[in-house]
Design a protein around this motif. Structure first.
Motif, mmCIF file in Angstrom:
data_model
loop_
_atom_site.group_PDB
_atom_site.id
_atom_site.type_symbol
_atom_site.label_atom_id
_atom_site.label_comp_id
_atom_site.label_asym_id
_atom_site.label_seq_id
_atom_site.Cartn_x
_atom_site.Cartn_y
_atom_site.Cartn_z
ATOM 1 N N GLY B 36 69.456 71.819 27.980
ATOM 2 C CA GLY B 36 70.799 72.042 28.492
ATOM 3 C C GLY B 36 71.368 73.382 28.077
ATOM 4 O O GLY B 36 71.992 74.081 28.871
ATOM 5 N N ALA B 37 71.093 73.788 26.827
ATOM 6 C CA ALA B 37 71.631 75.047 26.329
ATOM 7 C C ALA B 37 71.040 76.217 27.109
ATOM 8 O O ALA B 37 71.746 77.170 27.463
ATOM 9 C CB ALA B 37 71.337 75.200 24.842
ATOM 10 N N GLY B 40 72.665 76.446 30.360
ATOM 11 C CA GLY B 40 73.988 77.039 30.158
ATOM 12 C C GLY B 40 73.906 78.555 30.043
ATOM 13 O O GLY B 40 74.707 79.276 30.628
ATOM 14 N N ILE B 273 74.331 74.576 18.726
ATOM 15 C CA ILE B 273 74.315 74.733 20.184
ATOM 16 C C ILE B 273 72.885 74.573 20.682
ATOM 17 O O ILE B 273 72.627 74.019 21.744
ATOM 18 C CB ILE B 273 74.881 76.111 20.599
ATOM 19 C CG1 ILE B 273 76.378 76.170 20.291
ATOM 20 C CG2 ILE B 273 74.641 76.374 22.076
ATOM 21 C CD1 ILE B 273 76.997 77.536 20.521
ATOM 22 N N GLY B 291 70.892 79.360 21.391
ATOM 23 C CA GLY B 291 72.237 79.224 20.833
ATOM 24 C C GLY B 291 72.808 80.571 20.420
ATOM 25 O O GLY B 291 73.965 80.904 20.730
ATOM 26 N N ILE B 294 73.644 82.645 23.490
ATOM 27 C CA ILE B 294 74.876 82.196 24.150
ATOM 28 C C ILE B 294 76.094 82.801 23.457
ATOM 29 O O ILE B 294 76.981 83.374 24.107
ATOM 30 C CB ILE B 294 74.970 80.650 24.157
ATOM 31 C CG1 ILE B 294 73.989 80.082 25.190
ATOM 32 C CG2 ILE B 294 76.392 80.188 24.470
ATOM 33 C CD1 ILE B 294 73.992 78.576 25.296
ATOM 34 N N VAL B 319 83.222 76.671 23.481
ATOM 35 C CA VAL B 319 81.813 76.568 23.877
ATOM 36 C C VAL B 319 81.041 75.710 22.882
ATOM 37 O O VAL B 319 80.223 74.863 23.263
ATOM 38 C CB VAL B 319 81.175 77.969 23.992
ATOM 39 C CG1 VAL B 319 79.653 77.864 24.049
ATOM 40 C CG2 VAL B 319 81.707 78.671 25.223
ATOM 41 N N ALA B 323 79.164 72.421 24.046
ATOM 42 C CA ALA B 323 77.708 72.331 23.948
ATOM 43 C C ALA B 323 77.298 71.089 23.169
ATOM 44 O O ALA B 323 76.438 70.314 23.590
ATOM 45 C CB ALA B 323 77.146 73.581 23.275
ATOM 46 N N ASP B 327 75.556 67.471 24.428
ATOM 47 C CA ASP B 327 74.327 67.021 23.777
ATOM 48 C C ASP B 327 74.465 65.584 23.278
ATOM 49 O O ASP B 327 73.553 64.764 23.436
ATOM 50 C CB ASP B 327 74.020 67.962 22.608
ATOM 51 C CG ASP B 327 72.563 67.892 22.237
ATOM 52 O OD1 ASP B 327 71.724 67.912 23.162
ATOM 53 O OD2 ASP B 327 72.273 67.812 21.042
#
Lengths: 529, 336
Positions: B36-37, B40, B273, B291, B294, B319, B323, B327
């Motif tokens: 997912g990160a 993102g 993250i 992480g 980001i 954020v 994040a 999760d």
């Protein structure tokens, strides 16, 4: 004319995935009566309770309260119908006061602030119902386990429960404490509270029960009066002869015979002492324990909770230290308090709490199988990845660990398969002395037999097994010899032939001087004595 | 007589385990849910490419890489600690101390540059070992042990420097330079990432970290030397913090007494993250890199869009919450 039951579970069933846990069971609880729920571990007792408490919904059948069909989607809904549960594990906050715990969720307020006076007086009133005479400002954590249990009961009564579910309330209580609990039960009976009582202590059933529902493999096999003899109850509960359940095959089998034929062992045909414990003492835990275990032997250690069995096993495994005495494996003495040395000597330890002590739940099956050998199989600090995987795969197949892949988190396996993985770790480590602490706790019947077969194959190959278990039938069924512990000492040794529930319990429970039975916990759970 | 082989022990039990029968096909949905990160980060980059022409330029991307390097390298060390179930709040201070020790040995003690660089690394390692000893044997919660080190290391940095910057050895300054077109910090980032990933996935100590963080008692009963593992984990965190500190000093050509202040929070944010669990037992280096990127890309993008530094802090905070929130939801839905 009949009295209407307070609550009825009518023809309820519950299915988890492919497994039918409860099948077409009907149970009634009448006002002022104590309905006993009896059954082995895994028979479905807790599922049944959870349906009453609003934790699970029945997949078939329904629940009636006061004759009307109800749906209990949450525990709160169950409470609203006057159903309260005293769980085996206490749900109290140890740092908060008794008053706050009793009134949890219903703390009286005044202008948005806690009304301390009302809080104390209402809690006091609840405690008075059960005659618990302690300061309501005391933090719950300062109370003993028995009094904590009474606080739970007071809490249940303070929500005006008409139906009280008592899930093994006596498991952690001494005889004395149990008696005072029973007086409270009698009192509640007089007030018309209906109770569902779960206990593994058959002797308690006649004492406080009215009627017994016997569960076996998710079905209600009989409903009998509480005055039914204990033997009869056991027969109903187990439903088959103990021999089928415990497939013990004694002694050394083919492999060992071959090994005996080898020159090294030719002059010494008798099985060797694999494990020898001499005068082992740890203050406050166990004292002067001596015994030996031969190759090919399963030794059971029976006794009550608190008798020092787990502590003894942990000392042998190197988990805890001890003051004096020696432990030797195949003639070589083991250093004190070193898990590493014990493992190197061939000791494998299956701890009593699988989730808390046995497994890393978020890690994969593969990782969990490999922890004991992670360091020893590595080279230059590098883990032996491929070797570990193939060993894990092989052992998982041999133990029939049911899973999709060895990379699956072990959390997602059933209790029985998780337990097999703990065993598997020691098989990969090539352990020959297995110390088992409650090896089949929370394991379903099928996996239990597989674990017993595993123990057989370990002893057949010349290994030795020491098994601590509170399930007396298991100790009687699987052990070649039985040691009974009482108050930290070995109270006696019984051969498989002479051991019966009576002989074991007599040794386990006979108190020093035979007069005061106070702190030694007579009411060990899981022992249908 | 030996009874050792598993083959002998279980010859009588059948083999009918349901193996992994699914073909190893690339499962897009699963990949997205597990990363997912990363998704993102990609979405963020695409949005910035659209929003500003300045984002997708060679120079800007190199800038992002350089800025990410310090936080990421520090965060690798923190990843170890978090996987092992602890927390390290001291990495920012330890980074500054390492750079300062290195500078002091070069300028005041007159050590050769290479030796001064090594002295900086050793300082970080020692600080980490002390964290580990306090946590494993002193039984201090790692939060407290490293909070103390945060203060002690920063204080020592000020004591050594007397509050003034110190020049760095050329070997340290080299870390702030370039090899051809490639900035050295980016090279260091890649190399340390590979090393950290290798440690986590392939070494005994790495695998042990997951066990200790997942269930320290089970690890101990399986014979793993839990205390030694904890000390090693903090030592590695100190070492990685030292590398990050030297990188930063190299970029500035000097060891600054207030360098890397507050970086520990960025490092922890990057790890979290990236999908690590503060409860321990879960985490990956690739996640930590994402992480860190980001965090840096958001700052960079907001700068390019002329958003003030004040608002940047607000955005970064949101954020982090988002994040981790996503999760948590993902894990919850999967465990059902």
């Amino acid at each position: 004319m009949t009295v209407q039951p307070l609550i009825t579970l009518r023809n309820v069933s519950k299915v988890f995935g492919p497994v039918t846990v409860i099948s077409d069971v009907t149970v009634n609880v009448y006002p002022g009566k104590v309905q006993v729920l009896l059954g082995e571990n895994g028979a479905g007792k807790s599922t049944l309770i959870k349906m009453m408490a609003g934790v699970y919904q029945p997949d078939a059948g329904h629940i009636e309260v006061g004759g009307r069909t109800v749906v209990l989607p949450t525990t709160r809904a169950a409470e609203a119908h006057g159903i309260a549960t005293i769980h085996q594990e206490l749900n109290l906050v140890p740092t908060l006061s008794i008053a706050e715990n009793v009134m949890m969720g219903r703390i009286p307020t005044r202008w948005g602030m806690v009304d301390r006076t009302a809080l104390r007086s209402q809690a006091r009133a609840a405690l008075d119902l059960i005659g618990l005479d302690v300061d309501v400002n005391t933090p719950v954590g300062e109370l003993g386990i028995a009094r904590q249990q009474l606080v739970e009961i007071a809490k249940a009564l303070s929500i005006d429960a008409r139906i009280l579910i008592l899930d093994e309330p006596t498991a952690a209580l001494t005889r004395h404490e149990t008696e005072s609990l029973f007086r409270i039960v009698e009192d509640l009976r007089g007030r018309g509270v209906g109770m569902l009582f779960i206990s593994h202590h058959l002797d308690e059933i006649a004492e406080i029960g009215d009627s017994v529902s016997v569960l076996r493999d998710g079905a209600c096999v009989a409903e009998v009066p509480a005055s039914t003899s204990e033997d009869e109850l056991v027969k109903l509960m187990v439903g088959r002869s103990i021999d089928d359940q415990f497939p013990r095959r004694s002694g050394l089998h083919s492999t060992a015979v071959q090994a005996d034929a080898s020159p090294a062992d030719a002059e010494n045909p008798l099985p060797e002492d694999v494990l020898a414990v001499q005068g082992l003492t740890a203050h406050g835990r166990f004292a002067d324990v001596s015994f030996t275990v031969k190759a090919g032997e399963i030794v059971g250690i029976a006794g009550l909770v608190g008798a020092g069995r787990t502590e003894l096993i942990r000392a042998i495994a190197g988990v805890d230290s001890y003051e004096s005495g020696t432990i030797s494996i195949r003639g070589r003495s083991l250093p004190k308090h070193s898990i590493k040395a014990a493992i190197a000597a061939g000791v494998g330890h299956v701890p009593e709490d699988r989730k808390g002590q046995g497994l890393v739940l978020d890690a994969s099956v593969n990782d969990n199988l490999g922890y004991a050998t992670l360091a020893s199989s590595g080279r230059f600090g590098l883990a032996d990845f491929a070797g570990q995987r193939s060993k894990a795969q092989t052992v998982a197949e041999r133990l029939r660990i049911r899973m999709h892949s060895i990379d699956q988190p072990i959390r997602s396996l059933s209790g029985g398969n998780q337990q097999k993985a703990v065993f598997g770790r020691w098989i990969i480590a090539e352990s020959t002395v297995l110390l088992l602490d409650e090896p089949t706790r929370g394991v379903d019947v099928g996996a239990k037999v597989e674990i017993y077969e595993l123990m057989n194959s370990i002893t057949a190959a010349g290994g030795a097994v020491v098994m601590v278990s509170s399930e007396l039938p298991e100790v009687l069924g699987m052990s070649d010899r039985i040691f009974v512990m009482r108050d930290g000492r070995l109270a006696g040794e019984l051969s498989a032939a002479e051991a019966t529930q009576d002989t074991v319990m007599t040794l386990a429970a006979r108190s020093v001087g035979d007069t005061t039975i106070t702190d030694s916990n007579l009411q060990d759970k899981d022992i249908p004595a | 007589m030996t009874t050792k082989t598993p083959e002998v022990l279980h010859s009588d039990v059948h083999r009918d385990v349901h193996r992994d029968s699914q073909p190893r096909r690339f499962d897009v949905k699963r990949f997205l849910s597990n990363n997912g990160a990363l998704v993102g980060l990609v979405v963020l980059c695409i949005a910035l490419v659209i929003a500003t022409p300045d984002f997708l330029t060679g120079q800007n991307l190199l800038n992002i890489g350089i800025q990410a390097s310090t936080v990421a390298v520090m965060a690798f060390g923190v990843t170890f600690v978090i996987i092992a179930g602890g927390i390290d709040l001291s990495v920012g201070s330890v980074a500054a101390l390492s750079a300062m020790v290195s500078g002091w040995f070069f300028v005041s003690a007159g050590l050769p540059g290479g030796a001064a660089l090594a002295a900086g690394l050793i300082a970080g390692l020692l600080a980490g070992v002390i964290n580990g000893l306090a946590s494993a044997y002193g039984k201090l919660p790692s939060f407290i042990a490293t909070l103390a080190m945060l203060s002690v290391a920063r204080g020592l940095t000020l004591v050594i420097s007397d509050g003034r910057p110190i020049a760095t050895a050329p070997q340290v300054s080299f870390l702030g330079g370039s090899v051809g077109p490639v900035p050295v910090p980016i090279i260091v980032l890649v190399v340390t990432a590979l090393i950290a990933s290798f440690i986590l996935n392939r070494t005994v100590i790495g695998r042990s970290m997951y066990a200790v963080g997942g269930n320290a008692e089970a690890a101990r009963l399986s014979g793993l030397p839990v205390n030694r593992i904890i000390v090693t984990v903090f030592a590695l965190a100190g070492l990685f913090a030292a590398v990050a500190g030297l990188l930063l000093a190299g970029r500035l050509d000097s060891a600054q007494p207030q360098a890397a202040a507050g970086y520990e929070l960025d490092a922890i944010a990057a790890v979290v993250i990236g999908g690590a669990s503060l409860a321990g037992g879960v985490g990956r280096i690739s996640g930590t890199i994402v992480g860190a990127l980001i965090l840096v890309v958001i700052r960079n993008g907001l700068n390019l869009l002329n958003v003030t530094a004040f608002w940047q802090q607000v955005v970064i905070g949101l954020v982090i919450a988002l994040a981790v929130g996503i999760d948590v939801l993902r894990r919850k839905s999967r465990s059902k």
